[in-house]
Write a protein that holds these residues in place. Structure first.
Motif, mmCIF file in Angstrom:
data_model
loop_
_atom_site.group_PDB
_atom_site.id
_atom_site.type_symbol
_atom_site.label_atom_id
_atom_site.label_comp_id
_atom_site.label_asym_id
_atom_site.label_seq_id
_atom_site.Cartn_x
_atom_site.Cartn_y
_atom_site.Cartn_z
ATOM 1 N N SER A 198 -13.945 5.139 1.737
ATOM 2 C CA SER A 198 -13.169 3.924 1.989
ATOM 3 C C SER A 198 -11.754 4.266 2.441
ATOM 4 O O SER A 198 -11.193 3.597 3.308
ATOM 5 N N TYR A 226 -9.894 2.891 5.771
ATOM 6 C CA TYR A 226 -8.628 2.164 5.696
ATOM 7 C C TYR A 226 -7.523 2.907 6.451
ATOM 8 O O TYR A 226 -6.679 2.280 7.093
ATOM 9 N N TRP A 261 0.823 -1.210 0.000
ATOM 10 C CA TRP A 261 0.000 0.000 0.000
ATOM 11 C C TRP A 261 0.860 1.264 0.000
ATOM 12 O O TRP A 261 0.493 2.272 -0.602
ATOM 13 N N PHE A 284 -5.430 -4.802 5.409
ATOM 14 C CA PHE A 284 -5.241 -3.383 5.676
ATOM 15 C C PHE A 284 -3.750 -3.064 5.701
ATOM 16 O O PHE A 284 -2.924 -3.925 6.001
ATOM 17 N N SER A 331 -5.759 1.162 9.651
ATOM 18 C CA SER A 331 -4.320 0.891 9.613
ATOM 19 C C SER A 331 -3.595 1.656 10.711
ATOM 20 O O SER A 331 -2.610 1.169 11.270
#
Length: 242
Positions: A155, A159, A13, A87, A163
């Motif tokens: 979203s 997230y 990510w 995540f 996280s």
């Protein structure tokens, strides 16, 4: 002969810029399976395009050339993208929504009061799935009262804070380790308020005149103190049981 293509795609990510974060959140909001999300991301990030299908083989265009790729090869390729199904380990967020810039991803320089407010809104969202609570969170996180969120932006807020909580749980293990997994999601509003008041009392030592000062503290400093108090409490319990 097996086709071999050297692909360079994000490994987590943390490597995704805003444009790709939005793309992922848009897919996650759609009616796609996780495998389909990974496949679409693979094609986009590797700059590949499916030209046609011939039986069980896909003909793709990559760097102006055509290659046959089997479903098995695609499955092998997306096996390196398992992180999309989880995540982030470190908090990530959109660097801008509209013209509005957010607070730091790791919440340094965010007040303890804002953290408590955001955590209450987050727990409320877990219980109700009410998107308006994510909207309220965004107004604090992006420092703008009238912010409006698209689905992928909502979203991204969820997230980000999820996280962040995971990141904090790994840093402040004594404080966050006291709650059982999944317990927070089941707390009532009254319990959330009681938890918040307990945290404030722990930092003020019961001195109500210090409450304003505590709420204005950097949340990292506050959580460091709470973690130390939780550690002392654990050691005290161990000693009393001997």
């Amino acid at each position: 002969m097996k086709t071999v293509i050297d692909l360079s795609i994000p490994k987590g990510w943390h490597e995704l810029p805003d444009k790709e974060l939005r793309f992922v959140f848009r897919l996650l909001n759609g009616s796609y399976t996780l495998a389909q999300v990974k496949t679409r991301c693979l094609l986009r990030w590797a700059h590949m395009k499916v030209v046609r299908r011939e039986g069980g083989v896909f003909i793709i265009r990559y760097r102006k050339q055509l290659y046959p790729i089997s479903a098995l090869q695609i499955t092998e390729a997306i096996s390196n993208m398992e992180w999309l199904g989880d995540f982030p380990q470190y908090p990530v967020r959109l660097s801008r929504i509209g013209w509005h810039r957010p607070v730091r991803a790791d919440f340094q320089n965010v007040t303890f009061e804002d953290f408590l407010t955001l955590d209450n809104l987050y727990q409320g969202y877990l219980q109700t799935q009410n998107d308006s609570l994510l909207q309220e969170m965004a107004r604090i996180l992006y420092r703008y009262r009238f912010i409006r969120l698209s689905k992928e932006e909502a979203s991204s807020i969820f997230y980000w804070f999820t996280s962040l909580k995971r990141y904090f749980a790994n840093l402040f293990t004594h404080f966050f380790g006291t709650a059982k997994e999944g317990e927070a999601a089941m707390l009532s509003f009254k319990q959330l308020q009681e938890n918040m008041n307990t945290q404030i009392r722990a930092l003020t030592g019961g001195d109500i005149t210090k409450e304003r000062e505590v709420l204005r503290m950097d949340c990292w400093r506050a959580l460091t103190e709470l973690d130390a108090k939780a550690k002392d409490y654990e050691e005290l319990n161990k000693n009393t049981k001997k």
